[in-house]
Design an enzyme around this catalytic site. Structure first.
Site, mmCIF file in Angstrom:
data_model
loop_
_atom_site.group_PDB
_atom_site.id
_atom_site.type_symbol
_atom_site.label_atom_id
_atom_site.label_comp_id
_atom_site.label_asym_id
_atom_site.label_seq_id
_atom_site.Cartn_x
_atom_site.Cartn_y
_atom_site.Cartn_z
ATOM 1 C CE LYS A 222 176.675 70.332 116.115
ATOM 2 N NZ LYS A 222 176.395 71.455 115.183
ATOM 3 C CG HIS B 18 173.802 76.955 120.655
ATOM 4 N ND1 HIS B 18 172.632 77.666 120.514
ATOM 5 C CD2 HIS B 18 173.641 75.816 119.929
ATOM 6 C CE1 HIS B 18 171.791 76.986 119.746
ATOM 7 N NE2 HIS B 18 172.385 75.867 119.385
ATOM 8 N NE ARG C 222 170.082 71.656 119.324
ATOM 9 C CZ ARG C 222 170.901 71.790 120.370
ATOM 10 N NH1 ARG C 222 170.644 71.158 121.497
ATOM 11 N NH2 ARG C 222 171.974 72.576 120.299
ATOM 12 C CG HIS D 202 168.073 70.031 115.038
ATOM 13 N ND1 HIS D 202 168.638 68.820 115.365
ATOM 14 C CD2 HIS D 202 169.083 70.934 115.115
ATOM 15 C CE1 HIS D 202 169.924 68.999 115.615
ATOM 16 N NE2 HIS D 202 170.221 70.270 115.480
ATOM 17 C CE1 TYR E 22 165.919 77.429 117.977
ATOM 18 C CE2 TYR E 22 168.088 78.020 118.799
ATOM 19 C CZ TYR E 22 167.248 77.131 118.175
ATOM 20 O OH TYR E 22 167.738 75.931 117.747
ATOM 21 N NE ARG F 249 173.840 69.718 118.636
ATOM 22 C CZ ARG F 249 174.487 70.318 119.617
ATOM 23 N NH1 ARG F 249 174.718 69.662 120.752
ATOM 24 N NH2 ARG F 249 174.912 71.559 119.491
#
Length: 316
Positions: free
Chosen positions: A186, A286, A263, A260, A295, A160
């Site tokens: 995150k 993730h 990414r 993004h 994806y 990110r």
């Protein structure tokens, strides 16, 4: 509101709620009109099914939500977002009815709105990635070297933008063959991601030829990517680097290139090349593979398009 609605208990309760919104809560006329529209359809539904307001069950609300989705009540078919808005209006009205002691419970409280369709990530082709990276490195001085290194690292690692600008020099290991970067995602969750040869070359060139000049203008910082004042590059400035490079490369839809984009392209290109979805999940950081699986929808569409264009008997 029709006469049939206004004469029913539900119709009278609805008018009381609309008056409450307008007078006690000071809602705008547009807001009151939107509630009137959504709730009138609901009251008509209750009247048509001969369901008294005090007897409404969760199953009745679920049937109405299904009617919004399919139009089986004779009304317009609503998109998931509009259906969610109507359900929110129902919850508010039933809450009002409980507070006014017209009913004893809120049957809409536990009902979840229909899920919105998943939006496919926007990725660019490998050719456009190359054009973007070349455009970022065009020009003289430390800026182009920094911009090329930043975008090469983003595409090579799937980081990110916030993760990239928060990198310190000690987070990088540029050892040939085992180069990697330590990213903090995150919740400060740490992951180590390999760095490709092109990105290693670009980052080394920046660290040797450009960063010393940038860091000398500030008070010293461990940050890898710096602005012209010698401070850590901000997320907004990094986003501007991406947008400017996309415009300079004349990419289709350059104005919509998002932070993004690289990414998304990283993940899509890996999966198109045969990477396992769980490996991509780890690289992206993730928490759930479900997030990564969106994806696979992109690559499936791409495979289908190639099949249709290439197979001699794909089309009649």
């Amino acid at each position: 509101m029709t006469a049939a609605v206004s004469e029913s208990a539900a119709g009278r309760a609805l008018q009381g709620y609309l008056d409450h919104l307008a007078i006690e809560r000071g809602s705008s006329p547009n807001t009151v009109a939107a509630y009137r529209r959504d709730l009138t359809r609901y009251v008509l539904f209750l009247d048509a099914t001969q369901t008294d307001l005090a007897e409404v069950q969760t199953s009745d609300v679920e049937l109405f939500v299904e009617a919004l989705r399919t139009g089986t009540d004779g009304g317009a078919v609503l998109a998931p977002g509009s259906t969610a808005r109507s359900l929110a209006a129902l919850r508010g009205w039933h809450k009002f009815c409980v507070e006014e002691r017209l009913t004893t419970s809120n049957p809409a409280l536990g009902i979840r709105p229909p899920s919105r369709p998943k939006r496919l990530p926007k990725a660019i082709s490998t050719h456009d990635v190359e054009l973007l990276l070349e455009a970022a490195g065009a020009g003289e001085g430390p800026g182009p070297l920094r911009d090329r290194a930043l975008l090469e690292l983003l595409y090579s690692t799937g980081a990110r933008i916030s993760e990239a600008v928060n990198l310190d020099v000690d987070d990088l290991d540029l050892t040939r063959g085992t180069a990697s970067v330590r990213l903090f995602g995150k919740g400060s969750k740490e992951r180590v991601v390999p760095v490709g040869t092109y990105a290693v070359d670009a980052v080394e060139a920046y660290l040797v030829l450009a960063r010393p000049a940038l860091v000398s203008t500030g008070r010293g910082t461990p940050a890898i990517f710096l602005n012209t004042r010698g401070n850590r590059l901000s997320r907004q400035s990094a986003w501007a680097v991406l947008r400017t490079s996309a415009e300079r490369a004349k990419l289709p839809g350059a104005a919509h290139v998002s932070p993004h984009t690289l990414r998304h392209s990283f993940a899509t290109h890996l999966l198109s090349g045969g990477a396992d979805v769980r490996v991509v999940q780890e690289l992206l950081g993730h928490a759930s593979v479900t997030t990564t699986q969106i994806y696979t929808m992109v690559t499936a569409d791409a495979l289908r398009e190639v099949y249709i264009q290439s197979h001699p008997r794909a089309l009649g």
